[in-house]
Design a protein around this motif. Structure first.
Motif, PDB file in Angstrom:
ATOM      1  N   PRO A   1       5.008  -1.532  50.099  1.00 36.36           N
ATOM      2  CA  PRO A   1       5.554  -2.418  49.086  1.00 36.36           C
ATOM      3  C   PRO A   1       4.670  -3.668  48.931  1.00 36.36           C
ATOM      4  O   PRO A   1       4.343  -4.325  49.923  1.00 36.36           O
ATOM      5  CB  PRO A   1       6.934  -2.794  49.627  1.00 36.36           C
ATOM      6  CG  PRO A   1       7.258  -1.735  50.640  1.00 36.36           C
ATOM      7  CD  PRO A   1       5.942  -1.347  51.228  1.00 36.36           C
ATOM      8  N   MET A   2       4.258  -4.003  47.710  1.00 35.68           N
ATOM      9  CA  MET A   2       3.440  -5.182  47.471  1.00 35.68           C
ATOM     10  C   MET A   2       3.456  -5.568  46.007  1.00 35.68           C
ATOM     11  O   MET A   2       3.883  -4.785  45.149  1.00 35.68           O
ATOM     12  CB  MET A   2       2.000  -4.969  47.963  1.00 35.68           C
ATOM     13  CG  MET A   2       1.285  -3.765  47.388  1.00 35.68           C
ATOM     14  SD  MET A   2      -0.433  -3.631  47.997  1.00 35.68           S
ATOM     15  CE  MET A   2      -0.207  -3.710  49.766  1.00 35.68           C
TER      16      MET A   2
ATOM     17  N   ALA B   1      -1.874  -5.758  45.585  1.00 38.53           N
ATOM     18  CA  ALA B   1      -2.447  -4.424  45.441  1.00 38.53           C
ATOM     19  C   ALA B   1      -3.888  -4.508  44.956  1.00 38.53           C
ATOM     20  O   ALA B   1      -4.770  -3.788  45.445  1.00 38.53           O
ATOM     21  CB  ALA B   1      -1.608  -3.602  44.461  1.00 38.53           C
ATOM     22  N   GLU B   2      -4.151  -5.381  43.987  1.00 39.16           N
ATOM     23  CA  GLU B   2      -5.519  -5.531  43.481  1.00 39.16           C
ATOM     24  C   GLU B   2      -6.449  -6.025  44.579  1.00 39.16           C
ATOM     25  O   GLU B   2      -7.589  -5.578  44.706  1.00 39.16           O
ATOM     26  CB  GLU B   2      -5.539  -6.502  42.298  1.00 39.16           C
ATOM     27  CG  GLU B   2      -6.923  -6.642  41.682  1.00 39.16           C
ATOM     28  CD  GLU B   2      -6.937  -7.583  40.484  1.00 39.16           C
ATOM     29  OE1 GLU B   2      -8.028  -7.799  39.923  1.00 39.16           O
ATOM     30  OE2 GLU B   2      -5.859  -8.103  40.115  1.00 39.16           O
ATOM     31  N   ALA B   3      -5.958  -6.961  45.404  1.00 34.79           N
ATOM     32  CA  ALA B   3      -6.785  -7.467  46.502  1.00 34.79           C
ATOM     33  C   ALA B   3      -7.095  -6.358  47.511  1.00 34.79           C
ATOM     34  O   ALA B   3      -8.203  -6.282  48.047  1.00 34.79           O
ATOM     35  CB  ALA B   3      -6.076  -8.632  47.191  1.00 34.79           C
ATOM     36  N   LEU B   4      -6.124  -5.477  47.756  1.00 33.94           N
ATOM     37  CA  LEU B   4      -6.332  -4.404  48.719  1.00 33.94           C
ATOM     38  C   LEU B   4      -7.394  -3.420  48.251  1.00 33.94           C
ATOM     39  O   LEU B   4      -8.167  -2.901  49.053  1.00 33.94           O
ATOM     40  CB  LEU B   4      -5.011  -3.678  48.977  1.00 33.94           C
ATOM     41  CG  LEU B   4      -5.031  -2.606  50.080  1.00 33.94           C
ATOM     42  CD1 LEU B   4      -5.388  -3.222  51.419  1.00 33.94           C
ATOM     43  CD2 LEU B   4      -3.683  -1.904  50.158  1.00 33.94           C
ATOM     44  N   THR B   5      -7.437  -3.163  46.952  1.00 39.03           N
ATOM     45  CA  THR B   5      -8.436  -2.213  46.456  1.00 39.03           C
ATOM     46  C   THR B   5      -9.859  -2.761  46.560  1.00 39.03           C
ATOM     47  O   THR B   5     -10.819  -2.031  46.334  1.00 39.03           O
ATOM     48  CB  THR B   5      -8.148  -1.825  44.989  1.00 39.03           C
ATOM     49  OG1 THR B   5      -8.152  -2.997  44.165  1.00 39.03           O
ATOM     50  CG2 THR B   5      -6.802  -1.124  44.880  1.00 39.03           C
ATOM     51  N   LYS B   6      -9.998  -4.034  46.932  1.00 33.78           N
ATOM     52  CA  LYS B   6     -11.331  -4.596  47.133  1.00 33.78           C
ATOM     53  C   LYS B   6     -12.024  -3.978  48.337  1.00 33.78           C
ATOM     54  O   LYS B   6     -13.199  -4.254  48.594  1.00 33.78           O
ATOM     55  CB  LYS B   6     -11.244  -6.114  47.317  1.00 33.78           C
ATOM     56  CG  LYS B   6     -10.691  -6.866  46.119  1.00 33.78           C
ATOM     57  CD  LYS B   6     -11.546  -6.703  44.880  1.00 33.78           C
ATOM     58  CE  LYS B   6     -10.994  -7.520  43.719  1.00 33.78           C
ATOM     59  NZ  LYS B   6     -11.770  -7.330  42.473  1.00 33.78           N
TER      60      LYS B   6
ATOM     61  N   ALA C   1      -5.516   4.609  44.153  1.00 30.06           N
ATOM     62  CA  ALA C   1      -4.509   3.579  44.413  1.00 30.06           C
ATOM     63  C   ALA C   1      -3.721   3.344  43.134  1.00 30.06           C
ATOM     64  O   ALA C   1      -4.313   3.119  42.074  1.00 30.06           O
ATOM     65  CB  ALA C   1      -5.179   2.290  44.887  1.00 30.06           C
ATOM     66  N   PHE C   2      -2.404   3.410  43.221  1.00 38.19           N
ATOM     67  CA  PHE C   2      -1.577   3.294  42.021  1.00 38.19           C
ATOM     68  C   PHE C   2      -0.133   3.003  42.426  1.00 38.19           C
ATOM     69  O   PHE C   2       0.288   3.312  43.538  1.00 38.19           O
ATOM     70  CB  PHE C   2      -1.628   4.595  41.205  1.00 38.19           C
ATOM     71  CG  PHE C   2      -1.443   5.837  42.043  1.00 38.19           C
ATOM     72  CD1 PHE C   2      -0.169   6.299  42.371  1.00 38.19           C
ATOM     73  CD2 PHE C   2      -2.541   6.539  42.524  1.00 38.19           C
ATOM     74  CE1 PHE C   2       0.005   7.442  43.141  1.00 38.19           C
ATOM     75  CE2 PHE C   2      -2.385   7.675  43.309  1.00 38.19           C
ATOM     76  CZ  PHE C   2      -1.107   8.129  43.615  1.00 38.19           C
ATOM     77  N   PRO C   3       0.642   2.409  41.500  1.00 36.89           N
ATOM     78  CA  PRO C   3       2.079   2.230  41.778  1.00 36.89           C
ATOM     79  C   PRO C   3       2.738   3.595  41.961  1.00 36.89           C
ATOM     80  O   PRO C   3       2.420   4.544  41.247  1.00 36.89           O
ATOM     81  CB  PRO C   3       2.604   1.530  40.519  1.00 36.89           C
ATOM     82  CG  PRO C   3       1.399   0.915  39.890  1.00 36.89           C
ATOM     83  CD  PRO C   3       0.261   1.830  40.209  1.00 36.89           C
ATOM     84  N   TYR C   4       3.636   3.698  42.913  1.00 34.99           N
ATOM     85  CA  TYR C   4       4.319   4.973  43.158  1.00 34.99           C
ATOM     86  C   TYR C   4       4.963   5.447  41.856  1.00 34.99           C
ATOM     87  O   TYR C   4       5.686   4.692  41.205  1.00 34.99           O
ATOM     88  CB  TYR C   4       5.387   4.780  44.236  1.00 34.99           C
ATOM     89  CG  TYR C   4       5.926   6.076  44.796  1.00 34.99           C
ATOM     90  CD1 TYR C   4       5.233   6.750  45.802  1.00 34.99           C
ATOM     91  CD2 TYR C   4       7.108   6.619  44.312  1.00 34.99           C
ATOM     92  CE1 TYR C   4       5.719   7.937  46.318  1.00 34.99           C
ATOM     93  CE2 TYR C   4       7.600   7.811  44.819  1.00 34.99           C
ATOM     94  CZ  TYR C   4       6.900   8.475  45.825  1.00 34.99           C
ATOM     95  OH  TYR C   4       7.370   9.653  46.323  1.00 34.99           O
TER      96      TYR C   4
END
Length: 213
Positions: free
Chosen positions: A154-155, A160-165, A197-200
């Protein structure tokens, strides 16, 4: 007590600049064809090849292969490669990476973005299936290096955008590795890393269509 024998210095490869292309919408349309995506990938991973060689690997006739190569060349994805043979035309990839930023536009540009991502997904699913079929025959060390993970956290959209970095970390490893398509040490092989990476699905409301009101 004797001094320990000096150990040979570890060779460190200096980071290099990765060549990449950010295609405009018209060029991106050329990459929505699955055969062209496969051709471009083959030229990047295995190095220069002729239309005849690619046709054999793809199970196509040389005429169709030549047509797709001309399309890739027209938009700058590939270029002619110098070669000792004057009989055959050799082709090579012009860049190591294709970057397609997340679309913030609507209409045709968004449709092309979706078509490109659909073509990429189809190609990746095929590669993952082939990798699974070969998994049991891999040496143990390469089975240990392989993984298929599914992690849901959950985020917020910003988190989420930061994680895909983490893609930046992967590209840093690419910068210090031998270029694809060139001779590498015998213990090295091309290693594929796919990031999805995408929203469930089904958890965010769909945007309502503009009804003109």
């Amino acid at each position: 007590m004797k001094n320990p024998r000096p150990q040979p210095a570890q060779s460190v490869t200096a980071p290099r600049t990765l060549s990449r292309v950010v295609p405009h919408p018209t060029a991106l349309k050329a990459l929505t064809h699955p055969v062209r995506l496969r051709m471009l990938g083959m030229l990047r991973v295995d190095g220069p090849a002729t239309a005849t060689q690619l046709a054999v690997r793809l199970g196509l006739n040389s005429g169709a292969t030549s047509y797709h190569l001309r399309q890739l060349a027209q938009y700058g994805f590939i270029e002619e490669a110098p070669h000792a043979s004057r009989r055959d035309r050799w082709w090579r990839a012009s860049h190591e990476l294709t970057s397609v930023p997340a679309s913030e536009v609507e209409g045709e540009a968004l449709d092309l973005d979706l078509a490109f991502n659909q073509a990429i997904l189809s190609l990746q699913v095929g590669q993952m299936q082939q990798a699974l079929e070969e998994y049991a025959e891999l040496p143990v060390e390469w089975r240990k290096a392989s993984t298929a993970s599914d992690i849901i956290i959950p985020m917020t959209a910003e988190q989420a955008e930061a994680l895909t970095k983490l893609t930046d970390t992967i590209l840093e490893a690419m910068r210090v590795a031998p270029p694809l398509g060139e001779l590498a040490p015998p213990d090295m092989v091309p290693f594929s890393i796919m990031l999805h990476a995408f929203p469930y699905p089904g958890r965010l409301p769909h945007r309502e269509e503009d009804d003109g009101s």
